[in-house]
Design an enzyme around this catalytic site. Structure first.
Site, PDB file in Angstrom:
ATOM      1  CG  ASP A  46      -2.233   6.561  -4.474  1.00  0.00           C
ATOM      2  OD1 ASP A  46      -2.460   7.081  -3.461  1.00  0.00           O
ATOM      3  OD2 ASP A  46      -0.739   6.369  -4.815  1.00  0.00           O
ATOM      4  CG  ASP A  57       0.387  10.403   0.870  1.00  0.00           C
ATOM      5  OD1 ASP A  57       1.151  10.399   1.898  1.00  0.00           O
ATOM      6  OD2 ASP A  57       0.866  11.110  -0.407  1.00  0.00           O
TER       7      ASP A  57
END
Length: 415
Positions: free
Chosen positions: A117, A176
């Site tokens: 991330d 994601d």
């Protein structure tokens, strides 16, 4: 330049500007409306800033209590990123100062190789800081180091970047992760390091092959055999069930492939974004205000299922993602299709800019939007504000503001 017509120009700045086609649209939201929302958001986030201690990053506000994280949490970049966007939209220097202060505690994550991330964490924050300040000496080394940390999670066997290191998965990749690819492509074009760009393209191509159903809805998690690269599991972690279409996951996909078309000019990415948009916008379970339920297939959950007593909750974070992505997608398409994307984005912005989604000033812990859902199956962050909902809402407002000002909607980190 008339508000009823604008032409987006291709700017050849170090070769990293988006591919855009001249479009004629009719903006229906006024400069005054957009500025009003940005000013209100800036005032609201100051309430949150007053409650945010050094070295802490806002996550949510639950049961009257603030929930913060350390810099290593995947959401840590959204708060400084939102401050930076609001600085861009309002020119209030105090917002830039608050963001810069937060960045000092976030910088160490450039060396974090334990998460996929880093795009969320570092590009949404330091990327915006570089773009707005032009301080290349300060910010490019941070971004370059972080991009290489993210690239270290790439496998040439699976041709993807690994998402999680926990659980019973062999090599999990979540939808994601499409959002973190912009970090790699943009840094690659600034530094000239082609490796990061190639990894991003490879990941996007592999995800396109394995993550989508025939109707172009996306699975949440694909598990790969780490020795052969074969997809061996198609699951969900935050959606209703494995074959359901988790609303925010569809947003990650829509935004991700729209962005990857901009970054690569690959037509297959544009086509994919168009098909994902069609799935979302034509879905019979999408409400009229275009703020989706947390899962498009929530009606398939048995009423007797005690896991989902709140199955009719909306997810504002997904709607904010849709708005920002659709605004951009409207620039790469033609005619009625482009107008439809643009008008749908406007509808979402109108919806999010009023009750029940827009929080009253001074309430909601200082978060701008309310009524998001983190992970209903995990009983995590249920019907609460979320820091990334605010980020993508403000991003959409700033993108719209740029258009009204006759500027390119998408701005690069390169000068």
């Amino acid at each position: 330049m008339k508000l009823t017509q604008y032409f987006v120009l291709v700017l050849a700045v170090l070769g990293i500007c988006p591919i855009v086609q001249a479009q004629t649209v009719k903006p229906n939201l006024s400069k005054a409306f957009i500025q009003e929302q940005l000013d209100a958001a800036a005032n609201q986030i100051k309430v949150l800033a007053a409650e945010t201690f050094a070295e802490k990053f806002p996550k949510t506000f639950e049961q009257g209590e603030h929930v913060f994280s350390s810099s290593s949490w995947w959401c840590s970049g959204f708060y400084p990123g939102t401050l930076l966007y609001l600085y861009e939209g309002t020119k209030e220097k105090a917002l830039l100062e608050k963001a810069t202060e937060a960045l000092t505690y976030l910088e160490k994550e450039k060396n974090n190789k334990g998460t996929h991330d880093l795009g969320f964490m570092l590009f949404c924050s330091f990327g915006n800081a570089l773009r707005l300040t032009g301080d290349t000496l300060k910010y490019i080394p941070i971004l370059s180091t972080g991009a290489n940390s993210l690239a270290s999670r790439y496998s040439p066997i699976t041709k993807t970047i690994r998402s999680w290191d926990h659980g019973s998965w062999q090599y999990p990749v979540i939808i994601d992760n499409m959002m973190n690819l912009e970090f790699l492509t943009q840094v690659s074009k600034v530094t000239g390091d082609k490796k990061c760009y190639d990894i991003a393209v490879s990941h996007a191509e592999t995800t396109l092959k394995n993550h989508f159903r025939k109707d172009y809805s996306s699975y949440h998690v694909i598990d790969y055999d780490k020795k052969t690269g074969k997809a061996i599991g198609k699951k969900t972690h935050q959606g209703a069930f494995d074959e359901s279409a988790w609303a925010r996951g569809q947003g990650w996909a829509l935004y991700g492939y729209t962005m990857m078309y901009r970054e690569t000019k690959k037509k297959e990415f544009l086509k994919q974004a168009q098909q994902i948009a069609k799935y979302i916008l034509s879905n019979p379970n999408l409400p009229a205000d275009l703020v989706p339920y947390w899962d498009f297939d929530k009606d398939k959950i048995a009423k007797s299922d005690k896991m989902y007593p709140n199955r009719d909750l909306r997810d504002v974070s997904a709607a904010a993602l849709y708005a920002s992505a659709l605004l951009e997608l409207s620039q790469y398409t033609k005619g009625n299709e482009a107008l439809d994307y643009f008008n749908k984005a406007e509808t979402i912005l109108r919806s999010l800019s009023k009750a029940p989604y827009l929080a009253p000033y001074g309430q909601n812990g200082g978060y701008i939007l309310q009524h998001s859902v983190g992970a209903l199956p995990l009983n995590s962050e249920i019907d609460v504000p979320l820091t990334y909902a605010d980020y993508y809402y403000v991003e959409a407002l700033v993108r719209y503001q740029r258009l009204l000002d006759g500027e390119p909607m998408i701005k690069s980190i390169a000068k």
